[in-house]
Design a protein around this motif. Structure first.
Motif, mmCIF file in Angstrom:
data_model
loop_
_atom_site.group_PDB
_atom_site.id
_atom_site.type_symbol
_atom_site.label_atom_id
_atom_site.label_comp_id
_atom_site.label_asym_id
_atom_site.label_seq_id
_atom_site.Cartn_x
_atom_site.Cartn_y
_atom_site.Cartn_z
ATOM 1 N N ALA A 56 -3.975 0.368 -2.215
ATOM 2 C CA ALA A 56 -3.746 -0.635 -1.166
ATOM 3 C C ALA A 56 -4.244 -1.988 -1.635
ATOM 4 O O ALA A 56 -5.220 -2.098 -2.390
ATOM 5 C CB ALA A 56 -4.460 -0.221 0.115
ATOM 6 N N ASP B 110 -2.324 3.584 10.002
ATOM 7 C CA ASP B 110 -1.536 4.170 8.907
ATOM 8 C C ASP B 110 -1.656 5.696 8.915
ATOM 9 O O ASP B 110 -0.654 6.407 8.813
ATOM 10 C CB ASP B 110 -2.006 3.625 7.553
ATOM 11 C CG ASP B 110 -1.729 2.135 7.410
ATOM 12 O OD1 ASP B 110 -0.549 1.746 7.516
ATOM 13 O OD2 ASP B 110 -2.679 1.371 7.201
ATOM 14 N N PHE C 238 -5.545 0.319 3.983
ATOM 15 C CA PHE C 238 -5.259 1.474 4.849
ATOM 16 C C PHE C 238 -6.198 1.430 6.049
ATOM 17 O O PHE C 238 -7.384 1.122 5.914
ATOM 18 C CB PHE C 238 -5.480 2.780 4.080
ATOM 19 C CG PHE C 238 -4.238 3.290 3.405
ATOM 20 C CD1 PHE C 238 -3.359 4.111 4.091
ATOM 21 C CD2 PHE C 238 -3.954 2.951 2.088
ATOM 22 C CE1 PHE C 238 -2.198 4.585 3.480
ATOM 23 C CE2 PHE C 238 -2.820 3.417 1.470
ATOM 24 C CZ PHE C 238 -1.925 4.237 2.156
ATOM 25 N N LYS D 60 0.863 -1.195 0.000
ATOM 26 C CA LYS D 60 0.000 0.000 0.000
ATOM 27 C C LYS D 60 0.886 1.227 0.000
ATOM 28 O O LYS D 60 2.015 1.207 0.522
ATOM 29 C CB LYS D 60 -0.944 0.005 1.214
ATOM 30 C CG LYS D 60 -0.276 -0.053 2.571
ATOM 31 C CD LYS D 60 -1.314 -0.159 3.672
ATOM 32 C CE LYS D 60 -0.688 -0.460 5.026
ATOM 33 N NZ LYS D 60 -1.687 -0.678 6.080
#
Length: 201
Positions: A129, A139, A135, A76
């Motif tokens: 991602a 994050d 996510f 990601k």
């Protein structure tokens, strides 16, 4: 003749005592006036000094998660552009000082530390991602923490800090000039102030 001489001595003594008392009252009144002027100047200086600046940070975020050892990974990434308003402020109403009229001294014992505030605006671009590595809140929190730390370093290294210090000295110089013109001594941390840069020590 003796009566005349005694009368003259008494009259002379009365004049000297009166003049001495008048001089003392005048000196006391002058000292009180100086003290009031200095107190008023300290009150005028007791305000919030704010220096503002604008900063931009571009941050590439990437994270990779191994699924089957190093054979398969779930990736990601995101491009983050941050526009931030930063301020450095001194709240001079928190200055701690003491006036000693007998010694004609102003003792500043404490000047508040600068307060640094950063208000970032995050914009996310090219966010991608994998299904197995999406996510999440961690994050975004990690991105914000990293960017805020980077912005703080930039603020500390920028001219914003020196500009704020110059504004601080400019305000405190009013007390320094007034105290010198009235024959008072200005002290900071129990040391006489001979130059304004002493306030930054």
């Amino acid at each position: 003749m003796k009566k005349v001489l005694v009368g003259a001595i008494i009259a002379l003594a009365s004049v000297l005592i009166y003049k001495s008392c008048a001089d003392y009252r005048e000196q006391t009144a002058s000292l009180k006036e100086s003290s009031l002027l200095i107190q008023q100047e300290l009150k005028n200086v007791s305000k919030l000094i704010v220096t503002e600046g604008h900063f931009v940070e571009v941050y590439n975020y990437a994270d990779s998660k191994e699924l089957f050892g190093s054979l398969v990974t779930a990736d990601k990434k995101a491009l983050v552009v941050v526009n931030a308003e930063a301020t450095i402020s001194y709240d001079l109403s928190k200055i701690e000082y003491e006036l000693n009229e007998a010694q004609k001294t102003i003792r500043i014992s404490s000047i508040p530390e600068p307060e640094v505030k950063i208000n970032p605006d995050f914009e996310y671009y090219d966010v991608s991602a994998d299904y197995f590595n999406p996510f999440n809140a961690e994050d975004y929190n990690a991105i914000k923490a990293t960017v805020n730390a980077s912005l703080l370093r930039k603020v500390e290294a920028s001219s914003l800090k020196s500009n704020a210090e110059n504004r601080l000295i400019s305000e405190l110089s009013r007390i320094y000039v007034l105290s010198n013109s009235m024959g008072w001594t200005l002290e900071y941390k129990q040391q006489p102030v001979s130059e304004l840069s002493s306030f930054l020590d």
